[in-house]
Design an enzyme around this catalytic site. Structure first.
Site, mmCIF file in Angstrom:
data_model
loop_
_atom_site.group_PDB
_atom_site.id
_atom_site.type_symbol
_atom_site.label_atom_id
_atom_site.label_comp_id
_atom_site.label_asym_id
_atom_site.label_seq_id
_atom_site.Cartn_x
_atom_site.Cartn_y
_atom_site.Cartn_z
ATOM 1 N N GLY A 9 0.811 -1.218 0.000
ATOM 2 C CA GLY A 9 0.000 0.000 0.000
ATOM 3 C C GLY A 9 0.843 1.266 0.000
ATOM 4 N N GLY A 12 -0.205 4.430 -2.068
ATOM 5 C CA GLY A 12 -1.444 5.157 -1.763
ATOM 6 C C GLY A 12 -1.221 6.511 -1.101
ATOM 7 N N TYR A 13 -2.328 7.098 -0.672
ATOM 8 C CA TYR A 13 -2.315 8.440 -0.059
ATOM 9 C C TYR A 13 -1.422 8.456 1.195
ATOM 10 C CZ TYR A 13 -4.337 12.333 2.670
ATOM 11 O OH TYR A 13 -4.533 13.437 3.456
ATOM 12 N N ILE A 14 -1.707 7.563 2.150
ATOM 13 C CA ILE A 14 -0.885 7.528 3.378
ATOM 14 C C ILE A 14 0.462 6.868 3.077
ATOM 15 C CG2 ILE A 14 -0.752 6.748 5.772
ATOM 16 C CD1 ILE A 14 -3.827 6.506 5.770
ATOM 17 N N ALA A 83 -1.805 -1.917 2.718
ATOM 18 C CA ALA A 83 -2.715 -2.055 1.562
ATOM 19 C C ALA A 83 -4.073 -2.589 1.994
ATOM 20 C CB ALA A 83 -2.099 -3.003 0.534
ATOM 21 N N TYR A 161 -16.939 -1.272 5.253
ATOM 22 C CA TYR A 161 -15.521 -0.863 5.322
ATOM 23 C C TYR A 161 -15.007 -1.054 6.752
ATOM 24 C CZ TYR A 161 -11.393 1.988 5.957
ATOM 25 O OH TYR A 161 -10.135 2.399 6.321
ATOM 26 N N LYS A 165 -12.038 -3.634 8.308
ATOM 27 C CA LYS A 165 -10.870 -3.251 9.101
ATOM 28 C C LYS A 165 -10.796 -4.033 10.413
ATOM 29 C CE LYS A 165 -8.173 -0.708 7.919
ATOM 30 N NZ LYS A 165 -7.026 -1.032 7.004
ATOM 31 N N PRO A 189 -5.517 4.896 12.813
ATOM 32 C CA PRO A 189 -5.783 6.315 12.551
ATOM 33 C C PRO A 189 -7.288 6.593 12.454
ATOM 34 C CG PRO A 189 -4.387 5.332 10.826
ATOM 35 C CD PRO A 189 -4.970 4.210 11.630
HETATM 36 P P1 NAP Z 1 -5.398 4.543 -0.834
HETATM 37 O O1 NAP Z 1 -4.714 5.772 -1.250
HETATM 38 O O2 NAP Z 1 -6.600 4.110 -1.616
HETATM 39 O O3 NAP Z 1 -4.354 3.345 -0.755
HETATM 40 C C1 NAP Z 1 -4.738 2.009 -0.776
HETATM 41 C C2 NAP Z 1 -3.535 1.140 -1.127
HETATM 42 O O4 NAP Z 1 -3.944 -0.231 -1.044
HETATM 43 C C3 NAP Z 1 -2.991 1.389 -2.518
HETATM 44 O O5 NAP Z 1 -1.585 1.547 -2.426
HETATM 45 C C4 NAP Z 1 -3.321 0.103 -3.297
HETATM 46 O O6 NAP Z 1 -2.221 -0.354 -4.077
HETATM 47 C C5 NAP Z 1 -3.482 -0.908 -2.180
HETATM 48 N N1 NAP Z 1 -4.444 -1.978 -2.565
HETATM 49 C C6 NAP Z 1 -5.782 -1.905 -2.632
HETATM 50 N N2 NAP Z 1 -6.283 -3.096 -3.036
HETATM 51 C C7 NAP Z 1 -5.231 -3.918 -3.234
HETATM 52 C C8 NAP Z 1 -5.080 -5.279 -3.652
HETATM 53 N N3 NAP Z 1 -6.132 -6.052 -3.995
HETATM 54 N N4 NAP Z 1 -3.833 -5.810 -3.727
HETATM 55 C C9 NAP Z 1 -2.756 -5.057 -3.423
HETATM 56 N N5 NAP Z 1 -2.827 -3.760 -3.019
HETATM 57 C C10 NAP Z 1 -4.051 -3.211 -2.927
HETATM 58 O O7 NAP Z 1 -5.939 4.652 0.677
HETATM 59 P P2 NAP Z 1 -5.322 5.324 2.005
HETATM 60 O O8 NAP Z 1 -6.295 6.323 2.479
HETATM 61 O O9 NAP Z 1 -3.907 5.703 1.822
HETATM 62 O O10 NAP Z 1 -5.421 4.075 2.993
HETATM 63 C C11 NAP Z 1 -4.311 3.245 3.271
HETATM 64 C C12 NAP Z 1 -4.617 2.404 4.488
HETATM 65 O O11 NAP Z 1 -4.931 3.235 5.616
HETATM 66 C C13 NAP Z 1 -5.810 1.440 4.338
HETATM 67 O O12 NAP Z 1 -5.487 0.253 5.032
HETATM 68 C C14 NAP Z 1 -6.935 2.182 5.073
HETATM 69 O O13 NAP Z 1 -7.915 1.294 5.558
HETATM 70 C C15 NAP Z 1 -6.140 2.810 6.222
HETATM 71 N N6 NAP Z 1 -6.790 3.978 6.839
HETATM 72 C C16 NAP Z 1 -7.073 5.086 6.076
HETATM 73 C C17 NAP Z 1 -7.669 6.189 6.695
HETATM 74 C C18 NAP Z 1 -7.974 7.440 5.916
HETATM 75 O O14 NAP Z 1 -8.699 8.311 6.436
HETATM 76 N N7 NAP Z 1 -7.443 7.608 4.713
HETATM 77 C C19 NAP Z 1 -7.981 6.151 8.061
HETATM 78 C C20 NAP Z 1 -7.679 5.002 8.797
HETATM 79 C C21 NAP Z 1 -7.070 3.914 8.181
HETATM 80 P P3 NAP Z 1 -2.172 -0.437 -5.677
HETATM 81 O O15 NAP Z 1 -1.067 0.475 -6.014
HETATM 82 O O16 NAP Z 1 -1.873 -1.836 -6.028
HETATM 83 O O17 NAP Z 1 -3.509 0.036 -6.209
#
Ligand code: NAP
Length: 342
Positions: A9, A12-14, A83, A161, A165, A189
């Site tokens: 992951g 992604g954004y984080i 991820a 969702y 988690k 987070p």
């Molecule tokens: P994001 O930008 O959508 O990033 C998601 C990442 O997961 C991407 O790098 C994507 O990689 C990967 N992914 C998704 N499906 C996949 C699969 N089938 N196989 C392999 N990789 C896969 O989201 P984000 O906001 O940064 O979130 C990252 C993490 O933080 C997640 O676990 C989310 O639940 C957690 N989180 C987020 C928040 C928030 O407010 N943003 C809050 C709490 C927790 P690819 O490059 O392969 O697409």
């Protein structure tokens, strides 16, 4: 040579901020993504790597493919497993959210089991694994949510969702408890905001701020309270969890809790009338009526709108030593970055 860290992951954004901080500290970062050919997903990270002391390796792996992470984990000292899909725009909750979260965690942690080198796993969970609906606090007779609490009210059909988690985090603890080779540290987070290093993320964090600025809630915002945390602080928390020998257990991250209207008020102070920000709270009966138009379930509105929450973040500050960026600064820098990109 600095340690080798496998990050899932990381595109992604984080994950991009975590990768940046790791590269700046001289780590070798083993980044996995589903499709290596999609270079625009990681070009920004290659650019960052060329200006830092760390080294970036690009590997292909898929959460849904058994054994997919085994090779990448071999030789890694630690894994940051981040991820997981964070989207409210899905077709099939089981297939699109729960399977990648739970099977993915199983695959990544099996890779830790199969490697002789991995000593620590840092898992990106969420406050969604701590509580489900905001009403849970009242129904469970709690004054606040702490690391002791696990979400027990979400399911595949209600808040999927959040269910993905908590199910993934529980799977991680189960696998952790069955072995003694690697330690597990979990980061939980709340809603993450702040500037993005990638223009190619589906994260709801980016969708939320774009909806706010574009006037989606202008005539009425839902009276929803969330915790908020800066994306750069979330990245720092992962590095602290990785580097601190005594880091253990779960860590709730939030600078504060605030309602959507509170966020709108902060933005109004900073940007005046430049954006079509919400003017008032929308009545709950109306939201219940129109919920499906916004892709929301009526049960979500009933159990969340109008219920404040409190999150105890003492452990993140005392045990990890995390210092929080004020929400005002997070929002200002996020909007300024969006303006620069236009
Ligand atoms: P994001 O930008 O959508 O990033 C998601 C990442 O997961 C991407 O790098 C994507 O990689 C990967 N992914 C998704 N499906 C996949 C699969 N089938 N196989 C392999 N990789 C896969 O989201 P984000 O906001 O940064 O979130 C990252 C993490 O933080 C997640 O676990 C989310 O639940 C957690 N989180 C987020 C928040 C928030 O407010 N943003 C809050 C709490 C927790 P690819 O490059 O392969 O697409």
């Amino acid at each position: 040579m600095k340690n080798t860290i496998l990050i899932t992951g990381g595109t992604g954004y984080i994950g991009s901020w975590v990768t940046k901080q790791l590269l700046e500290k001289g780590y070798t970062v083993r980044l996995t993504l589903r499709d290596k050919k999609k270079k625009k997903k990681y070009q920004h990270l290659e650019d960052l790597a060329s200006n830092s002391t760390g080294k970036l390796e690009i590997w292909e792996a898929d959460l849904l493919k058994e054994g997919s992470y085994d090779k990448a984990a071999d030789g890694a000292d630690a894994i940051i497993h981040m991820a997981s899909p964070f989207t409210l725009r899905f077709k099939d909750a089981q297939k699109d959210l729960v399977d990648p979260a739970v099977k993915g965690t199983r695959n990544v942690l099996s890779a830790a089991n199969n490697s002789d080198t991995v000593k620590k796993v840092v898992l990106t969970s969420s406050v969604a694994a701590v509580h489900g609906d905001n009403i849970d606090m009242q129904e469970k007779g709690l004054q606040e949510f702490t690391e002791e609490h696990f979400n027990s009210t979400s399911s595949v059909s209600h808040q999927p969702y959040s269910y993905s988690k908590v199910a993934a985090e529980k799977e991680a603890w189960k696998m952790h408890d069955a072995q003694s080779d690697w330690k597990l540290v979990v980061i939980n987070p709340s809603f993450v905001l702040g500037p993005s290093l990638t223009a190619n993320s589906d994260s709801e964090s980016l969708a939320f701020i774009n909806d706010m600025l574009s006037g989606k809630y202008q005539t009425g915002a839902p009276d929803l309270t969330f915790g908020y945390v800066d994306v750069r602080d979330v990245a720092t928390a992962h590095l602290l969890a990785l580097e601190k020998e005594d880091a253990e257990g779960r860590h709730i991250l939030a600078e504060r809790t605030a309602s959507v209207m509170d966020v709108a008020e902060i933005l109004k102070k900073q940007f005046g009338k430049k954006y079509k920000l919400p003017m008032m709270k929308a009545p709950k009966w109306l939201l219940t009526l129109i919920a499906p138009m916004f892709g929301l379930q009526r049960s979500f509105i009933r159990r969340n709108v109008g219920y404040p929450i409190k999150l105890n973040t003492t452990k993140s500050k005392q045990a990890l030593g995390l210092k929080y960026t004020p929400l005002e600064q997070t929002l200002k820098e996020m909007v300024e970055q969006i303006e620069m990109q236009k």
